[in-house]
Motif scaffolding. Sequence first.
Motif, PDB file in Angstrom:
ATOM      1  N   UNK A  93       0.822  -1.220   0.000  1.00  0.00           N
ATOM      2  CA  UNK A  93       0.000   0.000   0.000  1.00  0.00           C
ATOM      3  C   UNK A  93       0.851   1.261   0.000  1.00  0.00           C
ATOM      4  N   UNK A  94       0.277   2.328  -0.496  1.00  0.00           N
ATOM      5  CA  UNK A  94       0.971   3.608  -0.566  1.00  0.00           C
ATOM      6  C   UNK A  94       1.047   4.248   0.815  1.00  0.00           C
ATOM      7  N   UNK A 111     -19.428   2.672  -6.578  1.00  0.00           N
ATOM      8  CA  UNK A 111     -19.557   2.844  -5.130  1.00  0.00           C
ATOM      9  C   UNK A 111     -19.292   1.524  -4.405  1.00  0.00           C
ATOM     10  N   UNK A 112     -18.800   1.587  -3.202  1.00  0.00           N
ATOM     11  CA  UNK A 112     -18.519   0.365  -2.454  1.00  0.00           C
ATOM     12  C   UNK A 112     -18.867   0.579  -0.988  1.00  0.00           C
ATOM     13  N   UNK A 113     -19.048  -0.531  -0.279  1.00  0.00           N
ATOM     14  CA  UNK A 113     -19.442  -0.476   1.127  1.00  0.00           C
ATOM     15  C   UNK A 113     -18.360  -0.953   2.073  1.00  0.00           C
ATOM     16  N   UNK A 114     -17.232  -1.409   1.544  1.00  0.00           N
ATOM     17  CA  UNK A 114     -16.152  -1.885   2.409  1.00  0.00           C
ATOM     18  C   UNK A 114     -15.619  -0.744   3.258  1.00  0.00           C
ATOM     19  N   UNK A 115     -15.339  -0.988   4.546  1.00  0.00           N
ATOM     20  CA  UNK A 115     -14.807   0.080   5.400  1.00  0.00           C
ATOM     21  C   UNK A 115     -13.424   0.520   4.949  1.00  0.00           C
ATOM     22  N   UNK A 116     -13.167   1.817   5.052  1.00  0.00           N
ATOM     23  CA  UNK A 116     -11.866   2.347   4.673  1.00  0.00           C
ATOM     24  C   UNK A 116     -10.797   1.843   5.641  1.00  0.00           C
ATOM     25  N   UNK A 152     -10.756  -5.197  -0.571  1.00  0.00           N
ATOM     26  CA  UNK A 152      -9.691  -4.399  -1.183  1.00  0.00           C
ATOM     27  C   UNK A 152     -10.150  -2.982  -1.483  1.00  0.00           C
ATOM     28  N   UNK A 153     -11.462  -2.770  -1.632  1.00  0.00           N
ATOM     29  CA  UNK A 153     -11.979  -1.427  -1.895  1.00  0.00           C
ATOM     30  C   UNK A 153     -11.620  -0.460  -0.770  1.00  0.00           C
ATOM     31  N   UNK A 154     -11.528  -0.962   0.445  1.00  0.00           N
ATOM     32  CA  UNK A 154     -11.200  -0.109   1.581  1.00  0.00           C
ATOM     33  C   UNK A 154      -9.789   0.436   1.542  1.00  0.00           C
ATOM     34  N   UNK A 155      -8.944  -0.169   0.697  1.00  0.00           N
ATOM     35  CA  UNK A 155      -7.571   0.320   0.496  1.00  0.00           C
ATOM     36  C   UNK A 155      -7.472   1.112  -0.798  1.00  0.00           C
ATOM     37  N   UNK A 156      -7.849   0.483  -1.895  1.00  0.00           N
ATOM     38  CA  UNK A 156      -7.678   1.117  -3.206  1.00  0.00           C
ATOM     39  C   UNK A 156      -8.608   2.301  -3.407  1.00  0.00           C
ATOM     40  N   UNK A 157      -9.764   2.289  -2.741  1.00  0.00           N
ATOM     41  CA  UNK A 157     -10.721   3.374  -2.919  1.00  0.00           C
ATOM     42  C   UNK A 157     -10.579   4.509  -1.927  1.00  0.00           C
ATOM     43  N   UNK A 158      -9.527   4.465  -1.114  1.00  0.00           N
ATOM     44  CA  UNK A 158      -9.272   5.529  -0.135  1.00  0.00           C
ATOM     45  C   UNK A 158      -8.223   6.484  -0.698  1.00  0.00           C
TER      46      UNK A 158
END
Length: 267
Positions: free
Chosen positions: A61-62, A98-103, A158-164
């Motif tokens: 991760x960045x 849109x996604x529902x995974x927690x950041x 993975x959305x909680x990482x890539x979408x943050x």
Amino acid sequence: MDFQTHYITPDVKLSRYEGRLFKTEATFDYHMLIWFISGETRIIQADAAYVFRSGDVFLIPRNQPTTVITAPTGDTPHQAVAMHLTTTRLRDFYRDKPFSAPVVAVPKVRQFAAHPLLESCLTSLLPYFQLEGIFPEEIAALKITEALTVLRRIDPGIDGILGNFEEPGKIDLVDFMEKNFAFNLPLSTFSYLTGRSLATFNRDFRKAFRTTPQRWLTHKRLELAHYQLAEKHRKPVDVYLEAGFENLSHFSFAFRRQYGYPPGSVV
């Protein structure tokens, strides 16, 4: 050291390394999806360490301090394919998703289980490295989009990482430094990751620790090394890199100056 890098595009590359050992420490500006073809890599982050080998696929991760120690295995060189998942590409990708995974505020290295969709996506890249000339950006974009789509399919979190897309905000300086002191990063990077200007970082650091960042970092790294030598019975050559030193001679000099005896004499 024989380190070769072949690019399809600036965001997709194949690296090949045939030296004995290579170490780098960084906080990447973008997420990196890595497919390990051969060799062995040890990755160290705060509170966690990982060893990756042939066939492993993982995400670095960045904006997370990371040490990467790479070595070939026997006569097999280190080879890996890397995709740079830049914020620009990810913003475009997630614009209508849109996604529902927690950041995940402080993401760790994330490994992915073997999956035919992921294997197919990554192995399809290899022939492109044989091409000469300019590779069409449109095709590169399609391959990255394919990889992102597969990751979302096999790992919903993975959305909680890539979408943050948030940048580091001001956080507790003492807690961050106690967890990340072993990373040999510029003070400007430490200041950025704690949400401070360099001047504010230095001021807050002196107030919190009552010494300079350079002195405190050296002292803490030597304490860590001493613990590894005395309690874990490791050798100096196996300790100095993970303790944040660039070479064995500098480590030995600093260790003797702090403790009065060389690291090899610790029992």
